[in-house]
Design a protein around this motif. Structure first.
Motif, short mmCIF file in Angstrom:
data_model
loop_
_atom_site.label_atom_id
_atom_site.label_comp_id
_atom_site.label_asym_id
_atom_site.label_seq_id
_atom_site.Cartn_x
_atom_site.Cartn_y
_atom_site.Cartn_z
N THR A 50 17.27 24.06 7.12
CA THR A 50 16.84 22.96 6.25
C THR A 50 15.37 23.11 5.89
O THR A 50 14.97 22.96 4.73
N LEU A 51 14.57 23.42 6.89
CA LEU A 51 13.13 23.59 6.68
C LEU A 51 12.87 24.73 5.69
O LEU A 51 12.00 24.61 4.81
N GLY A 52 13.64 25.80 5.81
CA GLY A 52 13.48 26.93 4.90
C GLY A 52 13.74 26.56 3.45
O GLY A 52 13.06 27.05 2.54
N GLU B 264 18.92 9.87 12.74
CA GLU B 264 18.88 10.67 11.51
C GLU B 264 17.45 11.18 11.29
O GLU B 264 16.48 10.48 11.54
N MET B 265 17.37 12.44 10.87
CA MET B 265 16.07 13.01 10.50
C MET B 265 16.13 13.38 9.01
O MET B 265 17.05 14.06 8.58
N VAL B 266 15.14 12.91 8.26
CA VAL B 266 15.03 13.28 6.85
C VAL B 266 13.84 14.24 6.73
O VAL B 266 12.71 13.89 7.06
N VAL B 267 14.13 15.45 6.26
CA VAL B 267 13.09 16.46 6.06
C VAL B 267 12.76 16.48 4.57
O VAL B 267 13.65 16.67 3.74
N SER B 268 11.48 16.27 4.24
CA SER B 268 11.12 16.18 2.82
C SER B 268 9.83 16.93 2.53
O SER B 268 9.00 17.16 3.43
N ALA B 269 9.67 17.30 1.26
CA ALA B 269 8.46 17.97 0.81
C ALA B 269 8.30 17.71 -0.68
O ALA B 269 9.28 17.49 -1.39
N GLU C 38 16.33 16.59 2.67
CA GLU C 38 17.66 16.76 3.26
C GLU C 38 17.76 15.87 4.49
O GLU C 38 16.78 15.68 5.21
N LYS C 39 18.97 15.37 4.73
CA LYS C 39 19.22 14.54 5.90
C LYS C 39 19.93 15.37 6.96
O LYS C 39 20.81 16.17 6.65
N PHE D 261 4.05 18.20 9.27
CA PHE D 261 3.69 19.48 9.87
C PHE D 261 3.52 20.54 8.79
O PHE D 261 4.11 20.45 7.71
N LYS D 262 2.73 21.55 9.09
CA LYS D 262 2.68 22.74 8.24
C LYS D 262 3.98 23.50 8.47
O LYS D 262 4.28 23.90 9.59
N SER D 263 4.75 23.69 7.42
CA SER D 263 6.11 24.21 7.60
C SER D 263 6.13 25.61 8.20
O SER D 263 7.03 25.96 8.97
N VAL D 264 5.14 26.44 7.89
CA VAL D 264 5.10 27.81 8.43
C VAL D 264 5.00 27.77 9.94
O VAL D 264 5.68 28.53 10.65
N PHE D 265 4.15 26.87 10.46
CA PHE D 265 3.98 26.78 11.92
C PHE D 265 5.25 26.26 12.59
O PHE D 265 5.65 26.74 13.65
N LEU D 266 5.86 25.24 11.98
CA LEU D 266 7.09 24.70 12.55
C LEU D 266 8.20 25.76 12.54
O LEU D 266 8.96 25.90 13.50
N SER D 267 8.28 26.54 11.47
CA SER D 267 9.27 27.62 11.40
C SER D 267 9.04 28.65 12.49
O SER D 267 10.00 29.14 13.12
#
Length: 375
Positions: A269-271, A292-297, A308-309, A323-329
């Protein structure tokens, strides 16, 4: 001096140690491999003065002992383009003329004097500590932490992996001040308390050769250098000087908001969602409530956004954290668990990522600093 070796076996050994050679070496001889023949044992060394790596292999037949420095690039290029076959090396030690005879040809060039090659540092016995660590354990510890090391010229202590030895465990720590990894092994203990900081380059070299090894690695270190003795390789490196920051002080202890989520689902999802994040900040938001987690950008400059949910188990107050998505990935790629636990206190404090399925004898903790979410 003459010896016969398998071309593919020689290439395998030389490629493994070639990464120790610097592309900007101070001395021409450091662009070479040091070749040392003693009986039927062929020893090969590569160095950049900070890191030195040596490997040995048995030769099929020999005539005479000796040492010579051979140009690394030329030797590797020849070997890469040769099919598997026996190669005969004939080296005249008086003028360093080298002949490599293959099944269909002959290559000749001139080596450099072995005396010009730097000598290996030796461990200071009165200041040294030593212990045996299983190769697989050492590989796991380096792999878990290497990605989190920094590239900070002002704080060189952050550019390596902290090894901490104690009677309770062996701890590996790395941090770039945005993310932190602490990996502990309870099945590796020492009779003493000590620590050193292994620089990034030798850590990467060990990560490359450890999968080829089985058994134990003898780790020795004094105030200046660390020595890793593997069955087929030896690595010596200068340690990072200085004291590592007190990493335990930055790990928050009270984290009442906890989410359990599928690691692969979150990573995928993060990708997808992070494609729509701002190129300057790379910010993604996680909104947590009611399992529920909603990931948004979003990128306001280009008028693009995505969300995305995801289903998760969530225990805590409604929370939105960035978060910075690169670091979380990076963290999601390097934590070994099907499900993960994300522990948070509030949007301004570091989040803790833990494996949901814990392995016996190991404790893994990853920390990620949040980004400010602009209203």
């Amino acid at each position: 001096m003459k010896f016969v070796v398998s071309s593919s076996e020689l290439l395998s050994h030389l490629q493994a140690i070639s990464r120790a050679i610097s592309s900007k070496s101070q001395y021409p001889v450091l662009d070479c491999f040091l070749i040392d023949l003693s009986g039927t044992t062929l020893s090969m060394t590569a160095s950049d003065l900070e890191v030195t790596m040596t490997t040995t292999m048995e030769t099929e037949s020999t005539d005479g002992d000796g040492k010579v420095a051979l140009p690394s690039k030329m030797l590797l290029e020849i070997l890469k383009k040769l099919p598997e076959q026996p190669l005969t090396f004939e080296i005249a030690l008086d003028n360093l003329a080298v002949d490599i005879v293959s099944e269909k040809g002959k290559y000749n060039f001139v080596g450099q004097p072995a005396e010009d090659y730097p000598t290996l540092p030796v461990v200071e016995e009165d200041k040294a500590s030593k212990l045996q660590v299983p190769a697989s354990l050492l590989l796991t510890g380096i792999t878990k932490t290497l990605f989190a090391t920094a590239d900070d010229e002002l704080r060189p202590v952050m550019n390596g992996i902290l090894f901490e030895f104690s009677p309770e465990n062996l701890t590996f720590v790395a941090s770039d001040s945005h993310k932190l990894v602490r990996y502990q092994r309870l099945d590796a203990k020492s009779d003493f308390e000590a620590s050193f900081i292994l620089p990034k380059k030798p850590a990467a070299l060990l990560k490359n050769v450890l999968p080829r090894e089985a058994g134990d690695v003898m780790v020795e270190f004094d105030n200046k250098n660390a020595f890793f003795n593997l069955p087929n390789y030896k690595l010596v490196c200068r340690l990072v000087e200085g004291n590592y920051p007190s990493y335990n002080a930055v790990i928050p202890q009270e984290n009442p908001n906890k989410a359990v989520i599928d690691r692969v689902d979150l990573a995928n999802t993060l990708g997808r969602v992070s494609i729509f994040s701002s190129q300057s900040s790379n910010l993604v938001k996680l909104h947590l409530s009611n399992d529920e987690m909603v990931v948004s950008a979003q990128d306001i400059d280009f008028s693009v956004s995505a969300f995305e949910k995801l289903k998760c188990q969530y225990d805590g107050d409604e929370l939105e954290i960035g978060f910075k998505s690169v670091f979380l990935s990076d963290i999601l790629e390097n934590i070994s668990s099907g499900d993960i636990i994300i522990e948070m206190s509030d949007p301004s404090r570091a989040a803790i990522v833990l494996p949901f399925e814990k392995n016996e004898n190991e404790e893994e903790l990853m920390l990620l600093m949040p980004m400010m979410i602009n209203a």
